[in-house]
Design a protein around this motif. Structure first.
Motif, PDB file in Angstrom:
ATOM      1  N   ILE A 101       0.869  -1.177   0.000  1.00  0.00           N
ATOM      2  CA  ILE A 101       0.000   0.000   0.000  1.00  0.00           C
ATOM      3  C   ILE A 101       0.909   1.231   0.000  1.00  0.00           C
ATOM      4  CG2 ILE A 101      -1.801   1.283   1.202  1.00  0.00           C
ATOM      5  CD1 ILE A 101      -2.620  -1.412   2.490  1.00  0.00           C
ATOM      6  N   ILE A 102       0.753   2.067  -1.020  1.00  0.00           N
ATOM      7  CA  ILE A 102       1.542   3.288  -1.138  1.00  0.00           C
ATOM      8  C   ILE A 102       0.625   4.451  -0.773  1.00  0.00           C
ATOM      9  CG2 ILE A 102       2.866   4.773  -2.684  1.00  0.00           C
ATOM     10  CD1 ILE A 102       3.318   2.170  -4.406  1.00  0.00           C
ATOM     11  N   VAL A 103       0.891   5.083   0.362  1.00  0.00           N
ATOM     12  CA  VAL A 103       0.084   6.215   0.820  1.00  0.00           C
ATOM     13  C   VAL A 103       0.808   7.483   0.386  1.00  0.00           C
ATOM     14  CG1 VAL A 103      -0.921   7.381   2.818  1.00  0.00           C
ATOM     15  CG2 VAL A 103      -0.700   4.883   2.808  1.00  0.00           C
ATOM     16  N   THR A 104       0.141   8.304  -0.431  1.00  0.00           N
ATOM     17  CA  THR A 104       0.839   9.466  -0.983  1.00  0.00           C
ATOM     18  C   THR A 104      -0.077  10.655  -1.240  1.00  0.00           C
ATOM     19  OG1 THR A 104       2.377  10.175  -2.699  1.00  0.00           O
ATOM     20  CG2 THR A 104       0.595   8.706  -3.382  1.00  0.00           C
ATOM     21  N   PHE A 126      -4.324   7.508  -2.286  1.00  0.00           N
ATOM     22  CA  PHE A 126      -4.147   8.955  -2.370  1.00  0.00           C
ATOM     23  C   PHE A 126      -4.770   9.614  -1.146  1.00  0.00           C
ATOM     24  CE2 PHE A 126      -4.244   7.421  -6.777  1.00  0.00           C
ATOM     25  CZ  PHE A 126      -3.057   7.953  -7.258  1.00  0.00           C
ATOM     26  N   ILE A 127      -4.119  10.656  -0.642  1.00  0.00           N
ATOM     27  CA  ILE A 127      -4.603  11.359   0.551  1.00  0.00           C
ATOM     28  C   ILE A 127      -5.882  12.145   0.259  1.00  0.00           C
ATOM     29  CG2 ILE A 127      -4.017  13.192   2.204  1.00  0.00           C
ATOM     30  CD1 ILE A 127      -2.604  10.603   2.780  1.00  0.00           C
ATOM     31  N   SER A 128      -6.053  12.589  -0.986  1.00  0.00           N
ATOM     32  CA  SER A 128      -7.252  13.357  -1.337  1.00  0.00           C
ATOM     33  C   SER A 128      -7.525  13.219  -2.832  1.00  0.00           C
ATOM     34  CB  SER A 128      -7.061  14.841  -0.995  1.00  0.00           C
ATOM     35  OG  SER A 128      -6.062  15.403  -1.831  1.00  0.00           O
ATOM     36  N   GLU A 129      -8.705  13.582  -3.229  1.00  0.00           N
ATOM     37  CA  GLU A 129      -9.057  13.578  -4.655  1.00  0.00           C
ATOM     38  C   GLU A 129      -8.185  14.574  -5.408  1.00  0.00           C
ATOM     39  OE1 GLU A 129     -10.622  12.113  -7.901  1.00  0.00           O
ATOM     40  OE2 GLU A 129     -11.414  11.409  -5.983  1.00  0.00           O
ATOM     41  N   PHE A 130      -7.914  15.713  -4.789  1.00  0.00           N
ATOM     42  CA  PHE A 130      -7.052  16.734  -5.393  1.00  0.00           C
ATOM     43  C   PHE A 130      -5.661  16.170  -5.668  1.00  0.00           C
ATOM     44  CE2 PHE A 130      -4.007  20.275  -4.961  1.00  0.00           C
ATOM     45  CZ  PHE A 130      -4.464  21.111  -5.959  1.00  0.00           C
ATOM     46  N   ALA A 131      -5.082  15.469  -4.685  1.00  0.00           N
ATOM     47  CA  ALA A 131      -3.765  14.852  -4.865  1.00  0.00           C
ATOM     48  C   ALA A 131      -3.812  13.819  -5.990  1.00  0.00           C
ATOM     49  CB  ALA A 131      -3.290  14.211  -3.566  1.00  0.00           C
ATOM     50  N   LYS A 132      -4.856  13.006  -5.995  1.00  0.00           N
ATOM     51  CA  LYS A 132      -4.981  11.979  -7.031  1.00  0.00           C
ATOM     52  C   LYS A 132      -4.990  12.604  -8.419  1.00  0.00           C
ATOM     53  CE  LYS A 132      -7.940   8.242  -8.678  1.00  0.00           C
ATOM     54  NZ  LYS A 132      -9.136   7.424  -8.428  1.00  0.00           N
ATOM     55  N   PRO A 140       0.780   9.497 -15.387  1.00  0.00           N
ATOM     56  CA  PRO A 140      -0.412   8.812 -15.893  1.00  0.00           C
ATOM     57  C   PRO A 140      -0.324   7.287 -15.858  1.00  0.00           C
ATOM     58  CG  PRO A 140       0.767   9.911 -17.679  1.00  0.00           C
ATOM     59  CD  PRO A 140       1.416  10.330 -16.411  1.00  0.00           C
ATOM     60  N   PHE A 141       0.873   6.714 -15.772  1.00  0.00           N
ATOM     61  CA  PHE A 141       0.998   5.255 -15.691  1.00  0.00           C
ATOM     62  C   PHE A 141       0.314   4.697 -14.443  1.00  0.00           C
ATOM     63  CE2 PHE A 141       4.684   6.813 -13.387  1.00  0.00           C
ATOM     64  CZ  PHE A 141       4.761   5.966 -12.285  1.00  0.00           C
ATOM     65  N   LEU A 142       0.089   5.534 -13.438  1.00  0.00           N
ATOM     66  CA  LEU A 142      -0.566   5.073 -12.207  1.00  0.00           C
ATOM     67  C   LEU A 142      -2.051   4.776 -12.410  1.00  0.00           C
ATOM     68  CD1 LEU A 142       1.129   7.340  -9.521  1.00  0.00           C
ATOM     69  CD2 LEU A 142       1.546   4.919  -9.999  1.00  0.00           C
ATOM     70  N   LYS A 143      -2.631   5.222 -13.517  1.00  0.00           N
ATOM     71  CA  LYS A 143      -4.033   4.914 -13.801  1.00  0.00           C
ATOM     72  C   LYS A 143      -4.255   3.412 -13.955  1.00  0.00           C
ATOM     73  CE  LYS A 143      -4.902   9.319 -16.048  1.00  0.00           C
ATOM     74  NZ  LYS A 143      -5.137  10.028 -17.302  1.00  0.00           N
ATOM     75  N   GLU A 144      -3.190   2.667 -14.242  1.00  0.00           N
ATOM     76  CA  GLU A 144      -3.279   1.223 -14.427  1.00  0.00           C
ATOM     77  C   GLU A 144      -3.333   0.456 -13.105  1.00  0.00           C
ATOM     78  OE1 GLU A 144      -0.085  -0.018 -16.956  1.00  0.00           O
ATOM     79  OE2 GLU A 144      -0.396   1.658 -18.327  1.00  0.00           O
ATOM     80  N   TYR A 145      -3.111   1.155 -11.996  1.00  0.00           N
ATOM     81  CA  TYR A 145      -3.074   0.511 -10.682  1.00  0.00           C
ATOM     82  C   TYR A 145      -4.385   0.734  -9.926  1.00  0.00           C
ATOM     83  CZ  TYR A 145       1.929   0.033 -11.388  1.00  0.00           C
ATOM     84  OH  TYR A 145       3.159  -0.312 -11.887  1.00  0.00           O
ATOM     85  N   ASN A 146      -4.721  -0.211  -9.069  1.00  0.00           N
ATOM     86  CA  ASN A 146      -5.866  -0.015  -8.184  1.00  0.00           C
ATOM     87  C   ASN A 146      -5.550   1.122  -7.228  1.00  0.00           C
ATOM     88  OD1 ASN A 146      -7.419  -2.150  -9.191  1.00  0.00           O
ATOM     89  ND2 ASN A 146      -6.291  -3.621  -7.932  1.00  0.00           N
ATOM     90  N   SER A 147      -6.551   1.932  -6.940  1.00  0.00           N
ATOM     91  CA  SER A 147      -6.326   3.052  -6.030  1.00  0.00           C
ATOM     92  C   SER A 147      -7.566   3.318  -5.202  1.00  0.00           C
ATOM     93  CB  SER A 147      -5.932   4.313  -6.808  1.00  0.00           C
ATOM     94  OG  SER A 147      -7.027   4.786  -7.558  1.00  0.00           O
ATOM     95  N   ILE A 148      -7.331   4.006  -4.096  1.00  0.00           N
ATOM     96  CA  ILE A 148      -8.413   4.469  -3.224  1.00  0.00           C
ATOM     97  C   ILE A 148      -8.075   5.877  -2.768  1.00  0.00           C
ATOM     98  CG2 ILE A 148      -9.060   2.180  -2.376  1.00  0.00           C
ATOM     99  CD1 ILE A 148      -7.543   2.888   0.238  1.00  0.00           C
ATOM    100  N   ILE A 149      -9.046   6.557  -2.235  1.00  0.00           N
ATOM    101  CA  ILE A 149      -8.827   7.843  -1.581  1.00  0.00           C
ATOM    102  C   ILE A 149      -8.849   7.561  -0.082  1.00  0.00           C
ATOM    103  CG2 ILE A 149      -9.680  10.178  -1.185  1.00  0.00           C
ATOM    104  CD1 ILE A 149      -8.822   9.738  -4.060  1.00  0.00           C
TER     105      ILE A 149
END
Length: 171
Positions: A101-104, A126-132, A140-149
Motif C-alpha cells: 500500500i503506497i500512501v501518498t 491517495f490522501i485526497s481527490e485533489f492529490a490523485k 499517468p501510468f498510475l491509472k493502471e493501478y488499483n487506487s483508493i482515496i
C-alpha cells in the motif's frame, strides 16, 4: 494480520515512546504511530522499520520499532510505504506479502522497482481527490493501478441529511 510500515525519513533517533512521552506529539509521524497502535489494538502484528537505520529500537504500545539492518526476513500481509519507493528495498528482506500500500499526496519518486511488481499486488492510496488528480496528470501510468482515496478529514459536502436514525454518519 501482519503489517510492516516502511519509513525512509530521517528520524533522528525517534520512536513512538520518545515522540509520545518525551516530546508530546512529534510532528508528521504521529499518524503512522496512531495507525500502527490502532492496528495493534485489533490484535495485529505491527512493525515500523527505518530504512535509514536511525530509529531507537523498542516495543511501545505493542508496535515494534526496528532498523532495517536488524530486520530478519519475514512474511507480511501488508507493507505500507509512502511516495519514496526506494523503500521497496524492503522486499529484499521479505519472504512473502499480499499487498503493498503506497500512501501518498505527492508524485512517486524512485519508482523503477514498481514495474517489477504485479499491479494486482499494489494499492495506491491517495490522501485526497485533489492529490490523485494532480499525481495522475504528472504520472499517468498510475491509472493502471488499483487506487483508493484515504480521506484524512471530513468534507462537509459529504455529510448528508439524516431523515431517520441510522448507524452511520457519512457515506
Amino acid at each position: 494480520m501482519k503489517f510492516l510500515f516502511v519509513e525512509s525519513t530521517d528520524h533522528n533517533h525517534w520512536n513512538g515512546r520518545i515522540a509520545r512521552e518525551e516530546k508530546g506529539i512529534s510532528g508528521k509521524h504521529t499518524s503512522i504511530m496512531y495507525l500502527a497502535e490502532g492496528l495493534v489494538k485489533e490484535n495485529n502484528d505491527v512493525r515500523i522499520v527505518s530504512m535509514k537505520n536511525n530509529i531507537i529500537e523498542c516495543e511501545y504500545l505493542g508496535v515494534v520499532y526496528i532498523n532495517y539492518s536488524n530486520l530478519f526476513s519475514d512474511s507480511y500481509d501488508y507493507i505500507i510505504t509512502t511516495n519514496n519507493l526506494i523503500d521497496l528495498e524492503i522486499l529484499n528482506r521479505t519472504i512473502e506479502y499480499k499487498k503493498i500500500i503506497i500512501v501518498t499526496n505527492n508524485d512517486l519518486i524512485n519508482f523503477n522497482r514498481l514495474f517489477d511488481i504485479s499491479k494486482d499486488r499494489i494499492l495506491i492510496s491517495f490522501i485526497s481527490e485533489f492529490a490523485k488528480e494532480n499525481i495522475l496528470i504528472s504520472q499517468p501510468f498510475l491509472k493502471e493501478y488499483n487506487s483508493i482515496i484515504l480521506h484524512n478529514s471530513i468534507d462537509v459536502n459529504d455529510i448528508q441529511d439524516i431523515k431517520e436514525k441510522e448507524n452511520r454518519f457519512i457515506w
